[in-house]
Design a protein around this motif. Structure first.
Motif, mmCIF file in Angstrom:
data_model
loop_
_atom_site.group_PDB
_atom_site.id
_atom_site.type_symbol
_atom_site.label_atom_id
_atom_site.label_comp_id
_atom_site.label_asym_id
_atom_site.label_seq_id
_atom_site.Cartn_x
_atom_site.Cartn_y
_atom_site.Cartn_z
ATOM 1 N N LYS A 36 8.465 3.114 -0.726
ATOM 2 C CA LYS A 36 9.656 3.627 -1.400
ATOM 3 C C LYS A 36 9.973 5.052 -0.934
ATOM 4 O O LYS A 36 11.137 5.409 -0.774
ATOM 5 C CB LYS A 36 9.497 3.596 -2.926
ATOM 6 C CG LYS A 36 9.366 2.195 -3.500
ATOM 7 C CD LYS A 36 10.402 1.241 -2.976
ATOM 8 C CE LYS A 36 11.602 1.143 -3.859
ATOM 9 N NZ LYS A 36 12.614 0.194 -3.336
ATOM 10 N N CYS A 67 10.953 0.252 4.157
ATOM 11 C CA CYS A 67 10.000 0.225 3.046
ATOM 12 C C CYS A 67 8.824 -0.698 3.373
ATOM 13 O O CYS A 67 7.665 -0.325 3.228
ATOM 14 C CB CYS A 67 10.721 -0.232 1.779
ATOM 15 S SG CYS A 67 9.674 -0.368 0.319
ATOM 16 N N GLN A 69 4.461 2.525 -3.285
ATOM 17 C CA GLN A 69 5.043 3.857 -3.491
ATOM 18 C C GLN A 69 5.326 4.541 -2.164
ATOM 19 O O GLN A 69 6.358 5.182 -1.995
ATOM 20 C CB GLN A 69 4.125 4.720 -4.353
ATOM 21 C CG GLN A 69 4.782 5.985 -4.825
ATOM 22 C CD GLN A 69 6.025 5.695 -5.647
ATOM 23 O OE1 GLN A 69 5.968 4.988 -6.642
ATOM 24 N NE2 GLN A 69 7.150 6.221 -5.229
ATOM 25 N N GLU A 89 11.560 4.668 2.435
ATOM 26 C CA GLU A 89 12.923 4.163 2.270
ATOM 27 C C GLU A 89 13.890 5.293 1.901
ATOM 28 O O GLU A 89 15.033 5.324 2.364
ATOM 29 C CB GLU A 89 12.926 3.080 1.192
ATOM 30 C CG GLU A 89 14.243 2.380 1.010
ATOM 31 C CD GLU A 89 14.133 1.269 -0.005
ATOM 32 O OE1 GLU A 89 14.444 0.127 0.355
ATOM 33 O OE2 GLU A 89 13.736 1.554 -1.170
ATOM 34 N N SER A 133 6.576 11.586 -3.682
ATOM 35 C CA SER A 133 7.366 10.706 -4.545
ATOM 36 C C SER A 133 8.237 11.513 -5.493
ATOM 37 O O SER A 133 9.404 11.183 -5.717
ATOM 38 C CB SER A 133 6.453 9.783 -5.348
ATOM 39 O OG SER A 133 5.671 8.993 -4.491
#
Length: 108
Positions: free
Chosen positions: A32, A41, A29, A35, A94
């Motif tokens: 990501k 990532c 996570q 990224e 996130s």
């Protein structure tokens, strides 16, 4: 900069599946999230496994997320957030980057 986070630090359960992924596979996570702000990532995910390097990585990525979204904050605040409640910080970041792409960041 006068923006705020879309979700509070303890809004972990606003997206339950994201919460589960962050709990069981935090490296994935975090990668990501990195990224989404134009970082690698793989390298950022691996950085989360290395002591001291992980602190640099998390404050760097959180800072980039804040900058890209115009959210107020500081390096010290980012570090304290990650030290006090790392999983909550990961989920909050996130939720903030969902739907973002490196191309969208470049345009801002």
């Amino acid at each position: 900069m006068s923006g705020e986070w879309q979700h509070g630090l303890f809004g972990c359960f606003d997206n339950f599946s994201l919460c589960l992924i962050s709990y069981f596979v935090p490296c994935y996570q975090f990668g990501k999230n990195a990224e989404a702000v134009g970082e690698s990532c793989l390298l950022c995910g691996l950085a989360l496994l290395v002591p001291l390097v992980d602190l640099w990585a998390v404050i760097s990525i959180r800072g980039k997320i804040r900058e890209s979204k115009g959210i107020q904050g500081s390096l010290v605040g980012d570090l304290l957030t990650w030290c006090v409640c790392p999983l909550c910080a990961l989920v909050q970041e996130s939720q903030e980057v969902q739907g973002m792409s490196p191309q969208a960041i470049a345009r801002e």
